[in-house]
Write a protein that holds these residues in place. Structure first.
Motif, mmCIF file in Angstrom:
data_model
loop_
_atom_site.group_PDB
_atom_site.id
_atom_site.type_symbol
_atom_site.label_atom_id
_atom_site.label_comp_id
_atom_site.label_asym_id
_atom_site.label_seq_id
_atom_site.Cartn_x
_atom_site.Cartn_y
_atom_site.Cartn_z
ATOM 1 N N GLY A 39 0.796 -1.216 0.000
ATOM 2 C CA GLY A 39 0.000 0.000 0.000
ATOM 3 C C GLY A 39 0.831 1.270 0.000
ATOM 4 O O GLY A 39 0.370 2.310 0.462
ATOM 5 N N THR A 40 2.054 1.196 -0.481
ATOM 6 C CA THR A 40 2.915 2.369 -0.513
ATOM 7 C C THR A 40 3.529 2.523 -1.903
ATOM 8 O O THR A 40 3.747 1.540 -2.599
ATOM 9 N N LYS A 41 3.784 3.751 -2.259
ATOM 10 C CA LYS A 41 4.462 4.036 -3.522
ATOM 11 C C LYS A 41 5.937 4.333 -3.287
ATOM 12 O O LYS A 41 6.682 4.532 -4.231
ATOM 13 N N ASP A 42 6.355 4.345 -2.032
ATOM 14 C CA ASP A 42 7.730 4.641 -1.643
ATOM 15 C C ASP A 42 8.563 3.362 -1.659
ATOM 16 O O ASP A 42 8.300 2.422 -0.910
ATOM 17 N N LEU A 43 9.579 3.319 -2.520
ATOM 18 C CA LEU A 43 10.402 2.125 -2.672
ATOM 19 C C LEU A 43 11.177 1.796 -1.401
ATOM 20 O O LEU A 43 11.273 0.640 -1.007
ATOM 21 N N ALA A 44 11.708 2.794 -0.724
ATOM 22 C CA ALA A 44 12.484 2.552 0.499
ATOM 23 C C ALA A 44 11.605 1.906 1.580
ATOM 24 O O ALA A 44 12.031 0.966 2.261
ATOM 25 N N GLN A 45 10.399 2.400 1.717
ATOM 26 C CA GLN A 45 9.476 1.833 2.690
ATOM 27 C C GLN A 45 9.087 0.407 2.297
ATOM 28 O O GLN A 45 8.972 -0.472 3.143
ATOM 29 N N ALA A 46 8.933 0.162 1.018
ATOM 30 C CA ALA A 46 8.606 -1.180 0.532
ATOM 31 C C ALA A 46 9.749 -2.150 0.825
ATOM 32 O O ALA A 46 9.510 -3.300 1.194
ATOM 33 N N HIS A 47 10.998 -1.702 0.677
ATOM 34 C CA HIS A 47 12.148 -2.546 0.983
ATOM 35 C C HIS A 47 12.148 -2.969 2.449
ATOM 36 O O HIS A 47 12.382 -4.134 2.764
ATOM 37 N N VAL A 48 11.894 -2.026 3.340
ATOM 38 C CA VAL A 48 11.864 -2.335 4.776
ATOM 39 C C VAL A 48 10.769 -3.356 5.072
ATOM 40 O O VAL A 48 11.001 -4.346 5.770
ATOM 41 N N ARG A 49 9.592 -3.142 4.537
ATOM 42 C CA ARG A 49 8.486 -4.070 4.774
ATOM 43 C C ARG A 49 8.770 -5.447 4.170
ATOM 44 O O ARG A 49 8.398 -6.463 4.732
ATOM 45 N N ALA A 50 9.458 -5.472 3.041
ATOM 46 C CA ALA A 50 9.793 -6.742 2.397
ATOM 47 C C ALA A 50 10.793 -7.538 3.238
ATOM 48 O O ALA A 50 10.677 -8.758 3.355
ATOM 49 N N VAL A 51 11.754 -6.863 3.834
ATOM 50 C CA VAL A 51 12.725 -7.547 4.692
ATOM 51 C C VAL A 51 12.021 -8.173 5.888
ATOM 52 O O VAL A 51 12.264 -9.331 6.235
ATOM 53 N N VAL A 52 11.122 -7.437 6.504
ATOM 54 C CA VAL A 52 10.384 -7.947 7.659
ATOM 55 C C VAL A 52 9.523 -9.143 7.261
ATOM 56 O O VAL A 52 9.535 -10.184 7.929
ATOM 57 N N LEU A 53 8.795 -9.022 6.190
ATOM 58 C CA LEU A 53 7.917 -10.101 5.747
ATOM 59 C C LEU A 53 8.713 -11.315 5.295
ATOM 60 O O LEU A 53 8.371 -12.454 5.612
ATOM 61 N N SER A 54 9.797 -11.099 4.593
ATOM 62 C CA SER A 54 10.629 -12.201 4.123
ATOM 63 C C SER A 54 11.241 -12.959 5.295
ATOM 64 O O SER A 54 11.295 -14.189 5.288
ATOM 65 N N SER A 55 11.701 -12.257 6.305
ATOM 66 C CA SER A 55 12.276 -12.930 7.467
ATOM 67 C C SER A 55 11.223 -13.735 8.211
ATOM 68 O O SER A 55 11.507 -14.806 8.738
ATOM 69 N N ALA A 56 9.985 -13.257 8.232
ATOM 70 C CA ALA A 56 8.907 -14.015 8.866
ATOM 71 C C ALA A 56 8.627 -15.306 8.105
ATOM 72 O O ALA A 56 8.395 -16.362 8.705
ATOM 73 N N VAL A 57 8.677 -15.250 6.789
ATOM 74 C CA VAL A 57 8.473 -16.448 5.966
ATOM 75 C C VAL A 57 9.602 -17.439 6.208
ATOM 76 O O VAL A 57 9.368 -18.639 6.388
ATOM 77 N N LEU A 58 10.844 -16.958 6.249
ATOM 78 C CA LEU A 58 11.987 -17.832 6.473
ATOM 79 C C LEU A 58 11.948 -18.443 7.866
ATOM 80 O O LEU A 58 12.270 -19.614 8.048
ATOM 81 N N ASP A 59 11.577 -17.655 8.877
ATOM 82 C CA ASP A 59 11.486 -18.168 10.247
ATOM 83 C C ASP A 59 10.448 -19.278 10.347
ATOM 84 O O ASP A 59 10.658 -20.276 11.027
ATOM 85 N N SER A 60 9.328 -19.111 9.678
ATOM 86 C CA SER A 60 8.275 -20.137 9.748
ATOM 87 C C SER A 60 8.686 -21.411 9.027
ATOM 88 O O SER A 60 8.254 -22.498 9.379
ATOM 89 N N SER A 61 9.562 -21.293 8.035
ATOM 90 C CA SER A 61 10.007 -22.494 7.311
ATOM 91 C C SER A 61 11.050 -23.272 8.104
ATOM 92 O O SER A 61 11.252 -24.450 7.868
ATOM 93 N N HIS A 62 11.708 -22.621 9.072
ATOM 94 C CA HIS A 62 12.731 -23.294 9.872
ATOM 95 C C HIS A 62 12.201 -23.766 11.218
ATOM 96 O O HIS A 62 12.942 -24.329 11.992
ATOM 97 N N SER A 63 10.938 -23.534 11.490
ATOM 98 C CA SER A 63 10.363 -23.943 12.781
ATOM 99 C C SER A 63 10.004 -25.405 12.785
ATOM 100 O O SER A 63 9.730 -26.028 11.847
#
Length: 63
Positions: A39-63
């Motif tokens: 929901g953002t047009k700001d690339l920098a903000q999208a990068h931050v949100r992507a890192v958080v979401l990606s780490s959550a996906v990776l954490d759930s795959s290693h549980s």
């Protein structure tokens, strides 16, 4: 971490995240892709949100 490949921006101009679900979680999550609009047009903000979401996906795959 290659975040740029996981981000897409359709005609709406808002950044989205697309991540492939690990094979062992296909049955649990009942999906092969996770797609979320930030929901953002700001690339920098999208990068931050992507890192958080990606780490959550990776954490759930290693549980």
């Amino acid at each position: 971490m290659r975040i740029a490949r996981r981000l897409s921006r359709p005609a709406t101009g808002r950044w989205s995240f697309v991540e492939r679900v690990p094979v062992d979680l296909h049955v649990v999550l009942d999906c092969r892709l996770i797609e979320r609009s930030f929901g953002t047009k700001d690339l920098a903000q999208a990068h931050v949100r992507a890192v958080v979401l990606s780490s959550a996906v990776l954490d759930s795959s290693h549980s």
